[in-house]
Design an enzyme around this catalytic site. Sequence first.
Site, PDB file in Angstrom:
ATOM      1  CB  SER A 109      11.197  16.429  31.240  1.00 13.90           C
ATOM      2  OG  SER A 109      10.948  15.221  30.492  1.00 13.90           O
ATOM      3  CD  GLU A 207       8.946  15.599  37.154  1.00 17.99           C
ATOM      4  OE1 GLU A 207       8.176  15.438  37.106  1.00 17.99           O
ATOM      5  OE2 GLU A 207       9.808  15.428  36.697  1.00 17.99           O
ATOM      6  CG  HIS A 277       5.887  15.561  33.172  1.00 16.96           C
ATOM      7  ND1 HIS A 277       7.272  15.247  34.307  1.00 16.96           N
ATOM      8  CD2 HIS A 277       6.987  14.998  32.348  1.00 16.96           C
ATOM      9  CE1 HIS A 277       8.519  14.898  33.689  1.00 16.96           C
ATOM     10  NE2 HIS A 277       8.088  14.904  31.845  1.00 16.96           N
TER      11      HIS A 277
END
Length: 310
Positions: A109, A207, A277
Amino acid sequence: MILPKALQPGDTIGVIAPASPPNIENLKKAIPFFENIGFKVQLGHYVEEVHGYLAGTDEQRLKDLHDMFRDDNIKAIICAGGGYGTGRIAASIDYDLIKKHPKIFWGYSDITYLHTAIRQQTGLITFHGPMLASDIGKDDFHEHSKQAFNQLSQPTPMIYDHTYSELKVISKGDANGEIVGGNLSLIVNSLGGPYEIDTNGKLLFIEDVDEPPYRIDSFLSQLKHAGKLDDAAGIIVGDFNNAKPKKDRPSFTLEQVLNDYLSTLNKPVISGFKIGHCQPHYAIPLGVQANLSTEAKRLSIEPGVIGGSS
């Protein structure tokens, strides 16, 4: 390229929060996971600090990062969570310190910014994988996600194919290269700065989470204009969790957006990898050599560690 040493039973893992404040309850629930697989856990001094939307001041988060790399008793550094904030400290990191004390560094992230900066400044292989408060300490942490940590204990080649999830070929081809990338919005945030991602001859992994299709469109458009898609040898499309259009507004689907930007690249592009995620969340090393083949519908990855810790 610097491969960190593999973990040995009894080694100590350091935990830091270089971005937003982690959920402390989830973080503490995650600690037994590492203890049960044979490791000790040491929390950074400022892990529980809250400074606005940051886990402590820039100086505090930077000090925890430096202290964990400097301490040779710490054999791996795993981030508590993401959110926002790593880009604020990237310019102040002592990259020479990291070169002198290379070790496993793990997260995803917002940690994408640190993955790119550390790799491009030091050559250290890092790991994109689930974190304590964001994943491990939650009730739905998947068994396959747990198994991903096995790659830290011994050099292990990895093969990701259709047996793990349904994979879709967006553009045909076969390519070798280092895996780079991570969270798409963080990759875009690096453009134009000193830590701009280098995709030349690389396998670019992307992503994201909670981004509607028009936002993903804007990210991919910026990467296209910056030449990052053309430079890449291939594209690995990970999980885009909750990539839903806003209600009552016309929209393209995520699949349409990906096809618009990636289907005519004349290089291998495969989507459907459960990396990001999501649960399960398959962890991968960044910076290692890999092969992406659309004929085999397979991503083959070289080990991210060597030997053992001293």
